[in-house]
Design an enzyme around this catalytic site. Structure first.
Site, mmCIF file in Angstrom:
data_model
loop_
_atom_site.group_PDB
_atom_site.id
_atom_site.type_symbol
_atom_site.label_atom_id
_atom_site.label_comp_id
_atom_site.label_asym_id
_atom_site.label_seq_id
_atom_site.Cartn_x
_atom_site.Cartn_y
_atom_site.Cartn_z
ATOM 1 C CG ASP A 98 -0.161 -0.258 2.396
ATOM 2 O OD1 ASP A 98 1.068 0.180 2.613
ATOM 3 O OD2 ASP A 98 -0.742 -0.502 3.656
ATOM 4 C CD GLU A 120 0.100 -6.932 3.001
ATOM 5 O OE1 GLU A 120 -0.043 -5.962 2.948
ATOM 6 O OE2 GLU A 120 0.888 -7.422 3.707
ATOM 7 C CD GLU A 134 0.379 4.571 4.471
ATOM 8 O OE1 GLU A 134 -0.283 4.616 4.835
ATOM 9 O OE2 GLU A 134 1.814 4.373 4.941
ATOM 10 C CG HIS A 211 6.661 3.824 10.485
ATOM 11 N ND1 HIS A 211 6.157 2.294 10.913
ATOM 12 C CD2 HIS A 211 6.014 4.003 9.271
ATOM 13 C CE1 HIS A 211 5.413 1.697 9.983
ATOM 14 N NE2 HIS A 211 5.614 2.260 8.874
ATOM 15 N NE ARG A 213 4.132 9.055 4.501
ATOM 16 C CZ ARG A 213 4.598 10.124 3.973
ATOM 17 N NH1 ARG A 213 4.272 12.221 4.094
ATOM 18 N NH2 ARG A 213 6.131 10.299 3.621
ATOM 19 C CG HIS A 244 11.074 4.417 10.182
ATOM 20 N ND1 HIS A 244 11.214 5.769 9.376
ATOM 21 C CD2 HIS A 244 9.677 3.638 9.522
ATOM 22 C CE1 HIS A 244 10.510 5.094 8.507
ATOM 23 N NE2 HIS A 244 9.644 3.982 8.257
HETATM 24 C C1 UD1 Z 1 6.750 3.963 4.145
HETATM 25 C C2 UD1 Z 1 5.164 3.923 3.566
HETATM 26 C C3 UD1 Z 1 4.665 3.026 4.301
HETATM 27 C C4 UD1 Z 1 5.434 2.086 4.792
HETATM 28 C C5 UD1 Z 1 7.020 2.612 5.219
HETATM 29 C C6 UD1 Z 1 7.667 1.801 5.958
HETATM 30 C C7 UD1 Z 1 4.102 5.629 1.795
HETATM 31 C C8 UD1 Z 1 3.326 5.809 1.953
HETATM 32 N N1 UD1 Z 1 4.501 5.298 3.145
HETATM 33 O O1 UD1 Z 1 6.346 5.413 5.282
HETATM 34 O O2 UD1 Z 1 3.691 2.782 4.291
HETATM 35 O O3 UD1 Z 1 4.909 1.875 6.604
HETATM 36 O O4 UD1 Z 1 7.547 3.214 4.979
HETATM 37 O O5 UD1 Z 1 8.738 1.976 6.316
HETATM 38 O O6 UD1 Z 1 4.849 4.793 0.905
HETATM 39 N N2 UD1 Z 1 14.652 7.573 5.076
HETATM 40 C C9 UD1 Z 1 15.759 7.433 5.783
HETATM 41 N N3 UD1 Z 1 16.411 6.323 4.877
HETATM 42 C C10 UD1 Z 1 15.177 5.080 4.205
HETATM 43 C C11 UD1 Z 1 14.074 5.234 4.280
HETATM 44 C C12 UD1 Z 1 13.298 6.477 4.903
HETATM 45 O O7 UD1 Z 1 16.135 8.575 5.846
HETATM 46 O O8 UD1 Z 1 16.157 4.243 4.164
HETATM 47 C C13 UD1 Z 1 14.288 8.984 6.194
HETATM 48 C C14 UD1 Z 1 13.585 9.441 4.778
HETATM 49 O O9 UD1 Z 1 13.884 10.583 5.560
HETATM 50 C C15 UD1 Z 1 12.275 9.635 4.289
HETATM 51 C C16 UD1 Z 1 11.332 9.308 6.275
HETATM 52 O O10 UD1 Z 1 12.674 8.608 6.565
HETATM 53 O O11 UD1 Z 1 12.418 10.511 3.520
HETATM 54 C C17 UD1 Z 1 10.513 9.133 5.537
HETATM 55 O O12 UD1 Z 1 10.098 8.190 4.294
HETATM 56 P P1 UD1 Z 1 8.850 7.871 3.670
HETATM 57 O O13 UD1 Z 1 9.194 6.569 2.812
HETATM 58 O O14 UD1 Z 1 8.384 8.575 2.624
HETATM 59 O O15 UD1 Z 1 8.146 6.976 4.492
HETATM 60 P P2 UD1 Z 1 6.949 6.791 5.158
HETATM 61 O O16 UD1 Z 1 5.422 7.355 3.839
HETATM 62 O O17 UD1 Z 1 6.581 7.622 6.509
HETATM 63 N N1 UDP Z 2 11.594 -4.424 11.009
HETATM 64 C C1 UDP Z 2 13.115 -4.960 10.270
HETATM 65 N N2 UDP Z 2 13.551 -3.751 11.213
HETATM 66 C C2 UDP Z 2 13.620 -2.646 12.342
HETATM 67 C C3 UDP Z 2 12.308 -2.680 11.657
HETATM 68 C C4 UDP Z 2 11.504 -3.218 11.480
HETATM 69 O O1 UDP Z 2 13.063 -5.332 9.534
HETATM 70 O O2 UDP Z 2 14.441 -2.214 12.757
HETATM 71 C C5 UDP Z 2 10.557 -5.427 9.161
HETATM 72 C C6 UDP Z 2 9.493 -6.141 10.041
HETATM 73 O O3 UDP Z 2 9.760 -7.294 10.745
HETATM 74 C C7 UDP Z 2 8.497 -6.123 9.381
HETATM 75 C C8 UDP Z 2 9.028 -4.876 8.620
HETATM 76 O O4 UDP Z 2 10.067 -4.966 8.948
HETATM 77 O O5 UDP Z 2 8.446 -6.783 8.648
HETATM 78 C C9 UDP Z 2 8.000 -3.535 8.728
HETATM 79 O O6 UDP Z 2 8.813 -2.433 8.127
HETATM 80 P P1 UDP Z 2 7.487 -1.216 8.800
HETATM 81 O O7 UDP Z 2 7.172 -0.762 10.294
HETATM 82 O O8 UDP Z 2 8.915 -0.173 8.433
HETATM 83 O O9 UDP Z 2 6.376 -0.806 7.279
HETATM 84 P P2 UDP Z 2 5.252 -1.246 7.793
HETATM 85 O O10 UDP Z 2 4.486 -3.356 7.833
HETATM 86 O O11 UDP Z 2 4.323 -0.674 8.478
HETATM 87 O O12 UDP Z 2 4.107 -0.561 6.688
#
Ligand code: UD1
Ligand code: UDP
Length: 371
Positions: A98, A120, A134, A211, A213, A244
């Site tokens: 999602d 999914e 999402e 984490h 939003r 996160h």
């Molecule tokens: C996104 C997904 C959410 C998912 C989550 C998993 C969308 C809208 N949301 O969350 O569904 O649950 O990822 O974790 O697609 N960042 C880093 N390095 C990384 C990843 C993230 O620095 O490898 C930081 C960055 O500052 C970034 C922020 O985290 O801007 C948020 O990342 P983003 O992909 O925008 O996360 P969410 O939308 O919160």
């Molecule tokens: N996870 C991980 N390391 C972490 C936290 C989570 O590998 O420090 C894994 C966890 O086992 C799960 C997935 O990441 O499979 C969940 O990701 P996240 O919570 O970021 O996203 P969501 O599932 O809410 O979309």
């Protein structure tokens, strides 16, 4: 024999974890040509998943930028994917979940009339703003999808209710369980000394992640304040919080927890140590989607710090409880689980409403039989 060209597209940590088992099955399947394209909406957090599962993407759009907005992610993914799809001309494009990568991937495929498989599919909270964005991403993707891979009967019913034809929906289980089976090891030893040192037997260790939003701001502050007060009340409780990479989450966490010695904030863990940690802790407190599926399968009570969930199966099975985001409720529900061993026992049952570890095989079978 002409092979079926299947292009998987994913971008974030959870998509990588849940797509990996499908890629692994397709790699061994000679009827399929397996092409992997990552948007890299996440960078470090996705790269660790690729390393663990030994996946080398054929295309890496590398769109990640710190502080990226939803619009920016969508535009960069859509543009990058247009070019890759034109070059590869896949018979099927597979997306998972999602995220904004999922919606952009489906839209890019739809614009070029490429068939779409949605892994999914059919999870619904019923509130477009929770999880945000999402819930909308999943619904928008559904509209363009040719093969809906619904993890559970519940998700199939959601799709039927929205008028999707029965023959396009396949109940497969969730590939998160396939991945979990790959990762959990007996007598796992952690690289991080803290995780080997924690007394999982005599103390009660809480695993915390947050984490979402819609929780960023006041709700997250409430949750963290409740956790602070819980560790103060319960001397035998310690919290591990693999945080996160989102700087907004970090600001709130460091502000509220300061240097609380009983709340261990650590960097995101790789998937293998993370799931092995989950298998050792007392309870899980989380707003994550994936954790709501993993914890029940490991028999860990999970308190879901959200107002709504699109994953009711864990709650119906009794292992998960939706506790909202207000201070009083979060404190009360954690307190009950820590103080009342009967309540704890009621929730600490290994149940598997999300699958049997064979979801990836089922999905690949459907692809081969249908295309
Ligand atoms: C996104 C997904 C959410 C998912 C989550 C998993 C969308 C809208 N949301 O969350 O569904 O649950 O990822 O974790 O697609 N960042 C880093 N390095 C990384 C990843 C993230 O620095 O490898 C930081 C960055 O500052 C970034 C922020 O985290 O801007 C948020 O990342 P983003 O992909 O925008 O996360 P969410 O939308 O919160
Ligand atoms: N996870 C991980 N390391 C972490 C936290 C989570 O590998 O420090 C894994 C966890 O086992 C799960 C997935 O990441 O499979 C969940 O990701 P996240 O919570 O970021 O996203 P969501 O599932 O809410 O979309």
């Amino acid at each position: 024999m002409k092979k079926i060209k299947v292009m998987t597209v994913f971008g974030t940590r959870p998509e990588g974890i849940k797509m990996a088992p499908i890629i692994k099955v397709m790699e061994k399947e000679e009827k399929i040509e397996n092409i992997v394209c990552i948007t890299a909406q996440h960078r470090e957090m996705l790269d660790q998943v690729l390393n663990l599962f030994d996946i080398e993407p054929d295309y890496d759009l590398n769109i990640f930028k710190p502080g990226q907005s939803l619009t920016e992610i969508t535009i960069r993914a859509l543009k990058g994917l247009e070019e890759v799809i034109q070059k590869v001309k896949p018979d099927l494009l597979l997306v998972q979940g999602d995220t904004t990568t999922v919606f952009s991937g489906a839209l890019a495929a739809f614009y070029q009339k490429v068939k779409i498989g949605h892994v999914e599919a059919g999870l619904r909270s019923g509130n477009l703003y929770s999880p945000y964005p999402e819930e909308a991403n999943r619904k928008l993707t559904g509209i363009m999808t040719d093969f809906h891979f619904a993890p559970t009967e519940e998700s199939r019913k959601n799709l039927l209710r929205e008028g999707y034809p029965e023959e396009k929906i396949f109940i497969t289980g969730n590939t998160v369980i396939d991945a979990l089976k790959y990762a959990i090891k007996e007598d796992y030893s952690f690289q991080l000394p803290l995780l080997n040192k924690l007394d999982y037997e005599n103390n009660k260790v809480i695993l915390l992640t947050s984490h979402r939003r819609e929780n960023i701001g006041k709700p997250m502050e409430n949750i963290f304040n409740a956790i602070n007060d819980i560790v103060e009340k319960h001397q035998d409780v310690e919290v591990v919080f693999p945080i996160h990479l989102n700087p907004k989450v970090r600001e709130i966490a460091y502000g509220v927890f300061k240097d609380n010695p009983k709340v261990h904030i650590i960097e995101p863990l790789d998937y293998e140590p993370f799931t092995n940690l989950m298998s050792k802790v007392h309870i899980v407190v989380t707003d994550s989607g994936g954790l709501q599926e993993e914890a029940p399968s490991l028999g860990k009570p999970v308190l879901v710090i959200r107002e709504e969930t699109e994953r009711p199966e864990g709650i119906e099975a009794g292992t998960a409880k939706l506790v909202g985001t207000n201070y009083e409720n979060v404190f009360k529900e954690i307190d009950i689980l820590l103080s009342n061993s009967e309540e704890y026992k009621k929730m600490a049952n290994a149940v598997n409403p999300y699958g049997d570890g064979k979801a990836a095989e089922r999905i690949v079978d459907v692809i081969i039989n249908s295309l």
